[in-house]
Design an enzyme around this catalytic site. Structure first.
Site, PDB file in Angstrom:
ATOM      1  N   GLU A  80      -3.282  -9.965   4.125  1.00 48.39           N
ATOM      2  CA  GLU A  80      -4.752  -9.650   4.934  1.00 48.39           C
ATOM      3  C   GLU A  80      -5.545 -10.619   4.902  1.00 48.39           C
ATOM      4  O   GLU A  80      -6.144 -11.009   5.856  1.00 48.39           O
ATOM      5  CB  GLU A  80      -4.935  -8.343   4.187  1.00 48.39           C
ATOM      6  CG  GLU A  80      -4.399  -7.058   4.721  1.00 48.39           C
ATOM      7  CD  GLU A  80      -3.264  -6.639   3.772  1.00 48.39           C
ATOM      8  OE1 GLU A  80      -2.960  -7.717   2.916  1.00 48.39           O
ATOM      9  OE2 GLU A  80      -2.729  -5.487   3.641  1.00 48.39           O
ATOM     10  N   GLU A 113       0.972  -1.161  -0.248  1.00 47.04           N
ATOM     11  CA  GLU A 113      -0.008  -0.166   0.171  1.00 47.04           C
ATOM     12  C   GLU A 113       0.778   1.353   0.077  1.00 47.04           C
ATOM     13  O   GLU A 113       0.534   2.206  -0.635  1.00 47.04           O
ATOM     14  CB  GLU A 113      -0.834   0.052   1.241  1.00 47.04           C
ATOM     15  CG  GLU A 113      -1.907  -1.005   1.079  1.00 47.04           C
ATOM     16  CD  GLU A 113      -2.996  -1.153   2.361  1.00 47.04           C
ATOM     17  OE1 GLU A 113      -3.997  -0.479   2.191  1.00 47.04           O
ATOM     18  OE2 GLU A 113      -2.595  -1.479   3.609  1.00 47.04           O
TER      19      GLU A 113
HETATM   20  C1  1HE Z   1       7.097  -8.647  12.092  1.00 38.54           C
HETATM   21  C2  1HE Z   1       6.227  -8.288  10.634  1.00 38.54           C
HETATM   22  C3  1HE Z   1       5.091  -7.844  10.793  1.00 38.54           C
HETATM   23  C4  1HE Z   1       8.136  -9.722  10.273  1.00 38.54           C
HETATM   24  N1  1HE Z   1       4.678  -7.309  12.098  1.00 38.54           N
HETATM   25  N2  1HE Z   1       6.588  -8.329  13.143  1.00 38.54           N
HETATM   26  N3  1HE Z   1       2.213  -8.522   7.094  1.00 38.54           N
HETATM   27  C5  1HE Z   1       2.459  -9.906   6.961  1.00 38.54           C
HETATM   28  O1  1HE Z   1       1.395 -10.693   7.196  1.00 38.54           O
HETATM   29  C6  1HE Z   1       3.806 -10.341   6.579  1.00 38.54           C
HETATM   30  C7  1HE Z   1       4.459 -10.803   7.952  1.00 38.54           C
HETATM   31  N4  1HE Z   1       5.650 -11.310   7.695  1.00 38.54           N
HETATM   32  C8  1HE Z   1       6.187 -12.285   6.961  1.00 38.54           C
HETATM   33  O2  1HE Z   1       5.471 -13.070   6.319  1.00 38.54           O
HETATM   34  C9  1HE Z   1       7.583 -12.445   6.976  1.00 38.54           C
HETATM   35  O3  1HE Z   1       8.284 -11.940   8.282  1.00 38.54           O
HETATM   36  C10 1HE Z   1       8.498 -11.654   5.789  1.00 38.54           C
HETATM   37  C11 1HE Z   1       8.206 -12.691   4.394  1.00 38.54           C
HETATM   38  C12 1HE Z   1       8.239 -10.266   5.514  1.00 38.54           C
HETATM   39  C13 1HE Z   1      10.031 -11.831   6.055  1.00 38.54           C
HETATM   40  O4  1HE Z   1      10.433 -13.146   6.251  1.00 38.54           O
HETATM   41  P1  1HE Z   1      11.840 -13.406   7.327  1.00 38.54           P
HETATM   42  O5  1HE Z   1      11.963 -15.004   7.153  1.00 38.54           O
HETATM   43  O6  1HE Z   1      13.082 -12.696   6.547  1.00 38.54           O
HETATM   44  O7  1HE Z   1      11.733 -12.935   8.556  1.00 38.54           O
HETATM   45  P2  1HE Z   1      10.889 -13.272   9.980  1.00 38.54           P
HETATM   46  O8  1HE Z   1      11.624 -14.392  10.550  1.00 38.54           O
HETATM   47  O9  1HE Z   1       9.503 -13.681   9.648  1.00 38.54           O
HETATM   48  O10 1HE Z   1      10.504 -12.193  10.703  1.00 38.54           O
HETATM   49  C14 1HE Z   1      11.932 -11.205  11.477  1.00 38.54           C
HETATM   50  C15 1HE Z   1      11.334 -10.541  12.552  1.00 38.54           C
HETATM   51  O11 1HE Z   1      10.376  -9.587  12.111  1.00 38.54           O
HETATM   52  C16 1HE Z   1      10.250 -11.475  13.379  1.00 38.54           C
HETATM   53  O12 1HE Z   1      10.584 -11.006  14.819  1.00 38.54           O
HETATM   54  P3  1HE Z   1      11.259 -11.550  15.887  1.00 38.54           P
HETATM   55  O13 1HE Z   1      11.377 -10.740  17.000  1.00 38.54           O
HETATM   56  O14 1HE Z   1      10.886 -13.166  15.983  1.00 38.54           O
HETATM   57  O15 1HE Z   1      12.868 -11.658  15.094  1.00 38.54           O
HETATM   58  C17 1HE Z   1       9.023 -11.278  12.990  1.00 38.54           C
HETATM   59  O16 1HE Z   1       8.026 -11.431  13.906  1.00 38.54           O
HETATM   60  C18 1HE Z   1       9.030  -9.773  12.713  1.00 38.54           C
HETATM   61  N5  1HE Z   1       7.847  -9.452  11.568  1.00 38.54           N
HETATM   62  N6  1HE Z   1       6.821  -9.253   9.856  1.00 38.54           N
HETATM   63  C19 1HE Z   1       5.296  -7.585  12.996  1.00 38.54           C
HETATM   64  N7  1HE Z   1       4.454  -7.714   9.613  1.00 38.54           N
HETATM   65  C20 1HE Z   1      -2.835  -0.768   6.944  1.00 38.54           C
HETATM   66  S1  1HE Z   1      -3.636  -2.478   7.118  1.00 38.54           S
HETATM   67  C21 1HE Z   1      -2.412  -3.137   6.437  1.00 38.54           C
HETATM   68  C22 1HE Z   1      -2.387  -4.483   6.708  1.00 38.54           C
HETATM   69  C23 1HE Z   1      -1.191  -5.525   6.569  1.00 38.54           C
HETATM   70  O17 1HE Z   1      -0.339  -4.865   6.328  1.00 38.54           O
HETATM   71  S2  1HE Z   1      -1.482  -7.055   6.639  1.00 38.54           S
HETATM   72  C24 1HE Z   1       0.080  -7.910   6.270  1.00 38.54           C
HETATM   73  C25 1HE Z   1       1.016  -7.925   7.509  1.00 38.54           C
END
Ligand code: 1HE
Length: 263
Positions: free
Chosen positions: A137, A117
């Site tokens: 989402e 977005e």
């Molecule tokens: C996060 C987030 C996040 C990572 N919020 N903490 N977005 C999503 O549903 C996407 C969610 N994220 C993922 O699918 C993956 O993290 C990725 C594909 C982006 C990257 O994967 P990777 O293997 O490089 O990283 P990771 O091990 O998953 O994440 C590293 C850290 O970042 C980990 O935290 P840690 O404390 O365990 O190290 C994750 O929890 C953190 N992290 N993504 C919070 N999104 C206005 S409305 C909009 C609505 C949306 O955007 S919904 C989609 C949300």
């Protein structure tokens, strides 16, 4: 490159390179997930750009552009609070799309959810080959809230966005380029330089041309044709009556301006 003096959260870094302002999403450990503080910071950046800035470059630190909404912050909200939260994103991203100067976004890795977005609010998108796009989402039980349902169908069509949200489908950088999510595709590590070159070029345009392209063009495209032709005629007349246009046309006619060349 010099620092831009703005009060921003640690998750954002602002610099300038000549007349290009550079905003970096700088929370790589959380994959540049966007919390409220970051969204407010984005709004601050775009509303406090110095007057001599001609374009903005937006990019992300680490392996990914942005993982979208910070899911860790998704606390229990009632409907009114939810509307206000989405409104916060809308307000900030309006400042990008209809702000002072054009914005070039450099994409790599995950460009998902709110990250997509955010990218959609920019005017030009440069994607490195590592880029992938998704709208998770649907699988998180939520809906887009950062203007995605307004901007993304205008880029890729309602049907593709429905497919992305219903099936969790991911588009690769090459597919994204083919369907219009990006308009430039670069090798890994080359996106920033490409984006900066484009932003520098945009900053040399006549300010009135950039204004017309950012502010008039998308609105004319939404108008009934009759109104669109009228507004286009007015915008065109205003632009060509400006001293900057007269000087540039004179330069061309007197053989001082570069010709159009194939790339
Ligand atoms: C996060 C987030 C996040 C990572 N919020 N903490 N977005 C999503 O549903 C996407 C969610 N994220 C993922 O699918 C993956 O993290 C990725 C594909 C982006 C990257 O994967 P990777 O293997 O490089 O990283 P990771 O091990 O998953 O994440 C590293 C850290 O970042 C980990 O935290 P840690 O404390 O365990 O190290 C994750 O929890 C953190 N992290 N993504 C919070 N999104 C206005 S409305 C909009 C609505 C949306 O955007 S919904 C989609 C949300």
């Amino acid at each position: 490159m010099t620092a831009l003096d703005m009060k921003l959260p640690v998750s954002l870094k602002a610099e300038r390179d000549g007349d290009v302002a550079i905003l970096k999403l700088a929370r790589p450990l959380k994959r540049n997930a966007l919390n409220d503080e970051a969204i407010l910071g984005i709004e601050t950046f775009f509303t406090s750009l110095p007057d001599d800035i001609g374009a903005v470059l937006l990019h992300g630190e680490g392996e990914h552009f942005s993982a979208g909404l910070d899911l860790g912050e998704l606390k229990e909200r009632d409907v009114t609070q939810g509307i206000a939260h989405s409104g916060l994103w809308h307000r900030a991203f309006e400042k990008i799309q209809f702000g002072k100067v054009p914005v070039v976004a450099v994409l790599h890795g995950a460009v998902v959810g709110g990250g997509l977005e955010l990218a959609a609010a920019a005017h030009v998108r440069v994607a490195e080959h590592s880029t992938y796009y998704a709208l998770p989402e649907g699988s998180r039980g939520i809906f887009v809230g950062g203007g995605g349902s307004v901007r993304l169908p205008r880029l890729i069509g309602v049907a593709r966005m429905m497919d992305m949200m219903l099936t969790g489908r991911t588009y690769s950088a090459e597919e994204g380029q083919a369907i219009g999510l990006s308009t430039y595709l670069t090798e890994a590590g080359h996106g920033f330089d490409k984006g900066l070159t484009i932003a520098r070029h945009i900053a040399t345009n006549a300010p009135l041309t950039n204004f017309a392209v950012m502010q008039a063009l998308p609105r004319i495209a939404e108008m009934p044709p009759g109104s669109g032709f009228a507004v286009e005629a007015l915008m065109s007349a205003i632009a060509q009556a400006d001293g900057e246009a007269k000087a540039r046309l004179k330069d061309f006619l007197e053989k001082r301006a570069p010709k159009v060349k194939p790339t």
